[in-house]
Design a protein around this motif. Structure first.
Motif, PDB file in Angstrom:
ATOM      1  N   GLY A  14       0.784  -1.234   0.000  1.00 25.06           N
ATOM      2  CA  GLY A  14       0.000   0.000   0.000  1.00 25.06           C
ATOM      3  C   GLY A  14       0.812   1.277   0.000  1.00 25.06           C
ATOM      4  N   LYS A  15       2.052   1.221  -0.442  1.00 19.44           N
ATOM      5  CA  LYS A  15       2.923   2.399  -0.436  1.00 19.44           C
ATOM      6  C   LYS A  15       2.354   3.551  -1.255  1.00 19.44           C
ATOM      7  CE  LYS A  15       6.374   0.069  -2.146  1.00 19.44           C
ATOM      8  NZ  LYS A  15       5.829  -1.292  -2.206  1.00 19.44           N
ATOM      9  N   GLU A  88       4.466  -2.422   6.837  1.00 24.04           N
ATOM     10  CA  GLU A  88       4.734  -3.865   6.884  1.00 24.04           C
ATOM     11  C   GLU A  88       3.443  -4.617   7.213  1.00 24.04           C
ATOM     12  OE1 GLU A  88       8.382  -5.606   8.825  1.00 24.04           O
ATOM     13  OE2 GLU A  88       6.810  -6.529  10.063  1.00 24.04           O
ATOM     14  N   LEU A  89       2.839  -5.176   6.184  1.00 23.99           N
ATOM     15  CA  LEU A  89       1.663  -6.020   6.357  1.00 23.99           C
ATOM     16  C   LEU A  89       2.067  -7.469   6.114  1.00 23.99           C
ATOM     17  CD1 LEU A  89      -1.038  -3.900   4.469  1.00 23.99           C
ATOM     18  CD2 LEU A  89      -0.663  -4.062   6.926  1.00 23.99           C
ATOM     19  N   PRO A  90       1.259  -8.427   6.570  1.00 23.28           N
ATOM     20  CA  PRO A  90       1.581  -9.844   6.334  1.00 23.28           C
ATOM     21  C   PRO A  90       1.662 -10.178   4.841  1.00 23.28           C
ATOM     22  CG  PRO A  90      -0.149  -9.621   7.991  1.00 23.28           C
ATOM     23  CD  PRO A  90       0.065  -8.252   7.393  1.00 23.28           C
ATOM     24  N   LEU A  91       2.453 -11.179   4.529  1.00 22.21           N
ATOM     25  CA  LEU A  91       2.677 -11.598   3.150  1.00 22.21           C
ATOM     26  C   LEU A  91       1.361 -11.921   2.440  1.00 22.21           C
ATOM     27  CD1 LEU A  91       4.464 -12.460   0.769  1.00 22.21           C
ATOM     28  CD2 LEU A  91       4.760 -14.679   1.904  1.00 22.21           C
ATOM     29  N   HIS A  92       0.471 -12.643   3.090  1.00 24.13           N
ATOM     30  CA  HIS A  92      -0.769 -13.034   2.406  1.00 24.13           C
ATOM     31  C   HIS A  92      -1.615 -11.822   2.026  1.00 24.13           C
ATOM     32  CE1 HIS A  92      -2.325 -12.796   6.567  1.00 24.13           C
ATOM     33  NE2 HIS A  92      -3.507 -12.587   6.013  1.00 24.13           N
ATOM     34  N   ILE A  93      -1.566 -10.759   2.808  1.00 19.60           N
ATOM     35  CA  ILE A  93      -2.308  -9.540   2.464  1.00 19.60           C
ATOM     36  C   ILE A  93      -1.658  -8.851   1.263  1.00 19.60           C
ATOM     37  CG2 ILE A  93      -2.947  -7.215   3.248  1.00 19.60           C
ATOM     38  CD1 ILE A  93      -3.423  -8.444   6.019  1.00 19.60           C
TER      39      ILE A  93
END
Length: 172
Positions: A14-15, A88-93
């Motif tokens: 989401g950068k 930093e969001l989880p990989l699956h997201i």
């Protein structure tokens, strides 16, 4: 905050959206590194062209938000930034968001992308995200050990934190 870097653990974190909202709230121009790196039809800029484009921003503008990872030219931005915001969001997201972005933009070029770089998704990109996620997460932690003492560092690790941070800036 006058010179802000927005970086993240992965594509899909989401950068671009974050930087756009932050720029609107602060009244600061946002520069998306993908627009400098990707020439029409997915041709990569040379490292010299890419670095010069970034150098021109940091040398000529007193305020800016530069969004994107591109660790090969990180030093240009870090030297001049006063604030680093890390998402930093989880990989699956991140993976879900990349697929969603592709489905939402098939046949179109996103505003944060280089000219005539129509949205695409392939196994190579998915593999890149998956294989670089954890090593990048580790490298970013090491990066903040060094630069966290010299710069204001804001780490946002979930959707709630990201939204709360943006709302706090928008409400000021």
């Amino acid at each position: 905050m006058q010179r802000i870097m927005v970086v993240g653990v992965s594509a899909g974190v989401g950068k671009s959206t974050f930087a756009r909202r932050l720029g609107e709230a602060l009244g600061i121009e946002v520069h998306h590194l993908d627009r400098f790196f990707w020439k029409p039809k997915w041709v990569q800029a040379t490292m010299e062209e890419f670095s010069q484009a970034q150098q021109a921003i940091v040398d000529r503008q007193s305020t800016w938000i530069i969004e994107g990872n591109y660790t090969g030219s990180l030093d240009i931005r870090v030297e001049h930034a006063d604030t680093i915001i890390y998402l930093e969001l989880p990989l699956h997201i991140c993976l879900f968001r990349v697929v969603k972005r592709w489905l939402s933009n098939i046949g179109n070029t996103r505003p944060d992308m280089g000219e005539d770089c129509k949205e695409m998704l392939d196994w190579k990109f998915i593999k890149f995200i998956y294989s670089t996620y954890y090593p990048r997460k580790k490298r970013m932690n090491e990066f903040f050990q060094v630069y966290g003492k010299q710069k204001k560092v804001i780490v946002l690790k979930n959707k709630r934190e990201i939204e709360a941070y943006l709302q706090s800036i928008e409400n000021q």
